[in-house]
Design a protein around this motif. Structure first.
Motif, PDB file in Angstrom:
ATOM      1  N   LEU A  24      25.490  27.108 -46.776  1.00  0.00           N
ATOM      2  CA  LEU A  24      26.311  26.166 -47.544  1.00  0.00           C
ATOM      3  C   LEU A  24      26.792  26.786 -48.856  1.00  0.00           C
ATOM      4  O   LEU A  24      26.299  27.820 -49.301  1.00  0.00           O
ATOM      5  CB  LEU A  24      25.519  24.884 -47.805  1.00  0.00           C
ATOM      6  CG  LEU A  24      25.140  24.110 -46.540  1.00  0.00           C
ATOM      7  CD1 LEU A  24      24.619  22.719 -46.905  1.00  0.00           C
ATOM      8  CD2 LEU A  24      26.322  23.951 -45.591  1.00  0.00           C
ATOM      9  N   ILE A  28      24.901  28.881 -40.596  1.00  0.00           N
ATOM     10  CA  ILE A  28      25.792  28.431 -41.662  1.00  0.00           C
ATOM     11  C   ILE A  28      25.051  28.500 -42.991  1.00  0.00           C
ATOM     12  O   ILE A  28      23.902  28.058 -43.085  1.00  0.00           O
ATOM     13  CB  ILE A  28      26.269  26.986 -41.390  1.00  0.00           C
ATOM     14  CG1 ILE A  28      27.207  26.983 -40.188  1.00  0.00           C
ATOM     15  CG2 ILE A  28      26.934  26.378 -42.603  1.00  0.00           C
ATOM     16  CD1 ILE A  28      27.748  25.610 -39.848  1.00  0.00           C
ATOM     17  N   GLY A  47      29.049  31.223 -40.527  1.00  0.00           N
ATOM     18  CA  GLY A  47      29.966  30.735 -41.553  1.00  0.00           C
ATOM     19  C   GLY A  47      29.289  30.684 -42.903  1.00  0.00           C
ATOM     20  O   GLY A  47      28.141  30.236 -43.007  1.00  0.00           O
ATOM     21  N   THR A  61      20.891  28.591 -37.604  1.00  0.00           N
ATOM     22  CA  THR A  61      20.179  27.940 -38.709  1.00  0.00           C
ATOM     23  C   THR A  61      21.165  27.535 -39.800  1.00  0.00           C
ATOM     24  O   THR A  61      22.114  28.256 -40.073  1.00  0.00           O
ATOM     25  CB  THR A  61      19.125  28.920 -39.260  1.00  0.00           C
ATOM     26  OG1 THR A  61      18.143  29.120 -38.242  1.00  0.00           O
ATOM     27  CG2 THR A  61      18.474  28.413 -40.534  1.00  0.00           C
ATOM     28  N   VAL A  62      20.921  26.387 -40.415  1.00  0.00           N
ATOM     29  CA  VAL A  62      21.778  25.918 -41.500  1.00  0.00           C
ATOM     30  C   VAL A  62      21.023  26.064 -42.814  1.00  0.00           C
ATOM     31  O   VAL A  62      20.007  25.392 -43.032  1.00  0.00           O
ATOM     32  CB  VAL A  62      22.176  24.446 -41.277  1.00  0.00           C
ATOM     33  CG1 VAL A  62      23.152  23.992 -42.355  1.00  0.00           C
ATOM     34  CG2 VAL A  62      22.790  24.277 -39.898  1.00  0.00           C
ATOM     35  N   VAL A  63      21.497  26.934 -43.663  1.00  0.00           N
ATOM     36  CA  VAL A  63      20.812  27.182 -44.935  1.00  0.00           C
ATOM     37  C   VAL A  63      21.358  26.202 -45.966  1.00  0.00           C
ATOM     38  O   VAL A  63      22.536  26.264 -46.324  1.00  0.00           O
ATOM     39  CB  VAL A  63      21.005  28.637 -45.397  1.00  0.00           C
ATOM     40  CG1 VAL A  63      20.309  28.869 -46.729  1.00  0.00           C
ATOM     41  CG2 VAL A  63      20.479  29.593 -44.340  1.00  0.00           C
ATOM     42  N   THR A  64      20.497  25.298 -46.407  1.00  0.00           N
ATOM     43  CA  THR A  64      20.920  24.193 -47.269  1.00  0.00           C
ATOM     44  C   THR A  64      20.418  24.332 -48.707  1.00  0.00           C
ATOM     45  O   THR A  64      20.714  23.478 -49.535  1.00  0.00           O
ATOM     46  CB  THR A  64      20.408  22.859 -46.701  1.00  0.00           C
ATOM     47  OG1 THR A  64      18.999  23.011 -46.459  1.00  0.00           O
ATOM     48  CG2 THR A  64      21.096  22.511 -45.401  1.00  0.00           C
ATOM     49  N   ARG A  65      19.607  25.356 -48.958  1.00  0.00           N
ATOM     50  CA  ARG A  65      19.234  25.617 -50.354  1.00  0.00           C
ATOM     51  C   ARG A  65      19.013  27.112 -50.555  1.00  0.00           C
ATOM     52  O   ARG A  65      18.906  27.871 -49.597  1.00  0.00           O
ATOM     53  CB  ARG A  65      17.999  24.810 -50.755  1.00  0.00           C
ATOM     54  CG  ARG A  65      16.826  24.968 -49.851  1.00  0.00           C
ATOM     55  CD  ARG A  65      15.722  23.932 -50.110  1.00  0.00           C
ATOM     56  NE  ARG A  65      14.840  23.902 -48.959  1.00  0.00           N
ATOM     57  CZ  ARG A  65      13.916  24.839 -48.681  1.00  0.00           C
ATOM     58  NH1 ARG A  65      13.724  25.852 -49.489  1.00  0.00           N
ATOM     59  NH2 ARG A  65      13.179  24.751 -47.588  1.00  0.00           N
TER      60      ARG A  65
END
Lengths: 345, 345, 345
Positions: free
Chosen positions: A282, A280, A262, A297-301
């Protein structure tokens, strides 16, 4: 996929150097370990070289470095030598598919509902019960599956193929030679609301979706239309099933995303990236070209350097996980305690 | 979205105080940084105030505190002053959409399959090849897109809009002024089985789905019917694409969930909550009102206090992640070792 | 689900020992806590035994050990005693559904588009606007919902039920007594490409999907066709909504997966497994029989032993999470520091 060809047919269609008898009959493509005496198989990875000794394949596709080993596996065994066996295999599947599943002649099914002012190019195929609305344009040789809905003024590029039940929203643009699988929704509203006194006021999504050539989108994936500008997928992007692309996202050329990934609104993904299954990204972040995000994995930056990035909690048997996960809530305190001990040294 | 209006038209429709020439022509809505001399843009966040100096926008929508700065950005620059610029922007997009995409007159497409005893209110629009089954009720002014299926006894509230290809299951109830995007499935069976000697015995799902007014549901999202009672979405709930709502879930009013979020069966989410993209709420839990769950967080126990909750493994370059993730499996043991050291002090 | 039967009717249909008046009228099935004087409820878990004291249910279904307690809850209260109350409840819902939602007589809707050489068994029901292509076979008593597409040579087993808007791709095989919910896509192309000079070359997916008997698949779930061999779901598999099954996956018999789970290509899941909501199994891995994966867990390596496996970052209030998550990036270094301190002891 049972058909009968000879190795000579393959070589004629796809090239490569043949060691062995051209008249060898081939009835199927198979993996090395499940191949039988009428199969062609390939070996792309030196790691699996030992399978050469046991495979029953009539013919094995290999790179030059393995040609000798492949030829010596058994008396009379055939080999196709080519610089990139995996690419050769891919093209072989394409050629094979054309043999076993020849496209039926194009037709406009009489049950389709097509607006008078929709423009259909030469050789367009429209399946049963498809809907093509006013002002839509379908390019030459495109195939619109059963139950597809092409909304007003949408554009489908030449040679693209829409599986049954694809929705392309108004004003959206699909490039040439794209493949959209069943259940794909292009151009639903992006998720935009202004909060006002505890209620969500809808921000109408005034942009559209623009998709380049040679893009493939998996079943039930969604690409939302932009809020003001457009959501963009550049040329050669490949998306697996159940992928969500938010409004105003920009996906660079030849980037691939696995199932259930996503990307939130206004993120900008570079070219030649890969995003693993369930990962994901963001909103409003940027990923440089050649960034590879591991599954889940959640990419937050924002990521500015090419490379592989990961962030997944390692799974364990439940009891071990529980102990470690519970301790995780004390991690920051543990660091302080560690520091305190170090200071006492 | 190219159209031509004047600032006077905007003010007449939406209010606000205009500083500048009412006859200024406006052809598009744009972000500050991409606006041109025929654009109207907005500035809702003081953080982006510096963009006022460089924007090419003909008119900027601002709050009173920024009116002066906005007016001075260049000679003759227009400004609309309003207490809540983002809300004004939202309403502007709604007004704009009505100008550029006026609704075509309602019609019942002759290819639709409508049961004799279905009830359609005044001004209902039914698209091509839609199916409306026996006993279904469609309220005044509702629009049922192409290929929708409204099953037996389902109810669609007045003024609701179903995009092409939405399924509303039997006995389910959609409120007024809702928007359901393509691929939405309301009222599939909840996931309920009794395990008996290693086999799953189906628990028929005897409830339905009840959805309040002003609810919007994104493409390919699923709301399952209840096992005994109903699955409920209260008024004003907004769900993004590919969201999964299990059976007997209750979602409170004005709660919003981003793409790929999932709520397992019988969970109870409060009002005015937000659930980030890919977040999961496990079954049978409760979330208080005004709980905000960060993207990709897994909620594993009930939350009784308002606030922001998170739980995501921080991503890193792959090598760093591997080292830290591997060490995580020793975390509980590390805590014990730390304790041991502390005791020795 | 309002209907009126007597306890005698229930016992006649489903067995069990009745304590109480056979002529007691029953109008609904309910949970213990929401049951009224015309409800039948069940108690399967001794933990909830205290609810016996307060329930208003006319009749409670219990195991023998609780029969006495259930009978004594109030004067004249009825009890059904059965060895497995939850299983009895499941069968009761099935029986109930047949009373309140009797199947309409099978018909072939005249708007369906059915190829001349498709084979439809006795008593097949085809809904409005369904499409059944050349060479497809639909077994006896199967029900094909509105807007379904059964592609060429696909096979639907006897007694299976496809909700509206299901796609079954060419050559795919669905067993008997299966249930496929709306939006399911069986047999879209698996996600296979060979990378060649920065571009993705499509690997045509030459396999199909084979699904055993008594399989249920939730709304908008996707089962991709195999690349060479087939993707296989064995008998009795149950998948919830929005589940993704990649190409060449093999799911063993009676395995269940909750919503939003994803299994990547060529993974092999054992029999009698459960996979929690949002969990991901990476490609080419194997899971033994009787493996249970917790919700949102990412399985990154093969599991050879039965048991429960988990891996989820524990959520927390945002401030606490931020501190611990940030420290996580130093975890490996902390371990080294801890070792250094230990050595100094």
């Amino acid at each position: 996929m049972d058909t009968a060809v000879t190795l000579a047919d393959l070589i004629a269609a796809l090239g490569g150097d043949l060691l062995g008898a051209p008249e060898t009959p081939i009835r199927r493509i198979a993996a090395l370990e499940s191949a039988d005496a009428q199969s062609v198989a390939f070996l792309a990875n030196v790691r699996y070289q030992s399978q050469l000794k046991t495979t029953q394949a009539a013919c094995v596709i290999v790179a030059p470095a393995l040609a000798e080993a492949a030829a010596q596996r058994q008396p009379g065994a055939a080999v196709i030598v080519t610089p990139d066996p995996y690419l050769y295999f891919a093209r072989l599947t394409q050629w094979w598919a054309r043999q076993v599943r020849p496209l039926p002649p194009a037709r406009i099914h009489p049950s389709a509902v097509i607006a008078d002012d929709a423009q259909l190019g030469q050789g367009v195929d429209v399946g049963p019960l498809a809907v093509i609305e006013s002002g839509a344009v379908v390019g030459e040789g495109a195939r619109i599956g059963a139950h597809c809905v092409i909304e007003a003024r949408a554009h489908i590029g030449a040679g693209s193929r829409l599986a049954p039940r694809v929705t392309v929203g108004f004003d959206c643009h699909i490039g040439a030679h794209c493949i959209l699988h069943s259940g794909v929704v292009i151009g639903a509203d992006g998720f935009g609301f202004a909060l006002s006194q505890g209620r969500w006021e809808k921000i109408e999504q005034l942009g559209a979706v623009r998709i380049g050539d040679h893009v493939e989108i998996g079943a039930n994936s969604c690409i939302d239309r932009g809020a003001l500008g457009d959501t963009i997928l550049e040329e050669g992007v490949k998306l697996d099933n159940l992928v969500q692309i938010g409004h105003n996202v920009h996906v660079g050329a030849h980037t691939a995303m696995a199932g259930c990934a996503g990307v939130a609104g206004s993120a900008r993904i570079g070219a030649h990236c890969t995003v693993g299954g369930g990962a994901i990204v963001l909103g409003h972040l940027s990923l440089a070209d050649h960034v590879h995000v591991s599954a889940a994995t959640v990419v937050t930056r924002t990521i500015t350097k090419p490379g592989q990035y990961s962030g997944v909690f390692p799974f364990d048997d439940n009891a071990s996980w529980e102990k470690n996960a519970a301790t995780l809530r004390q991690l920051h305190a543990m660091r302080d305690r560690l520091r305190a001990l170090e200071r006492k040294e």
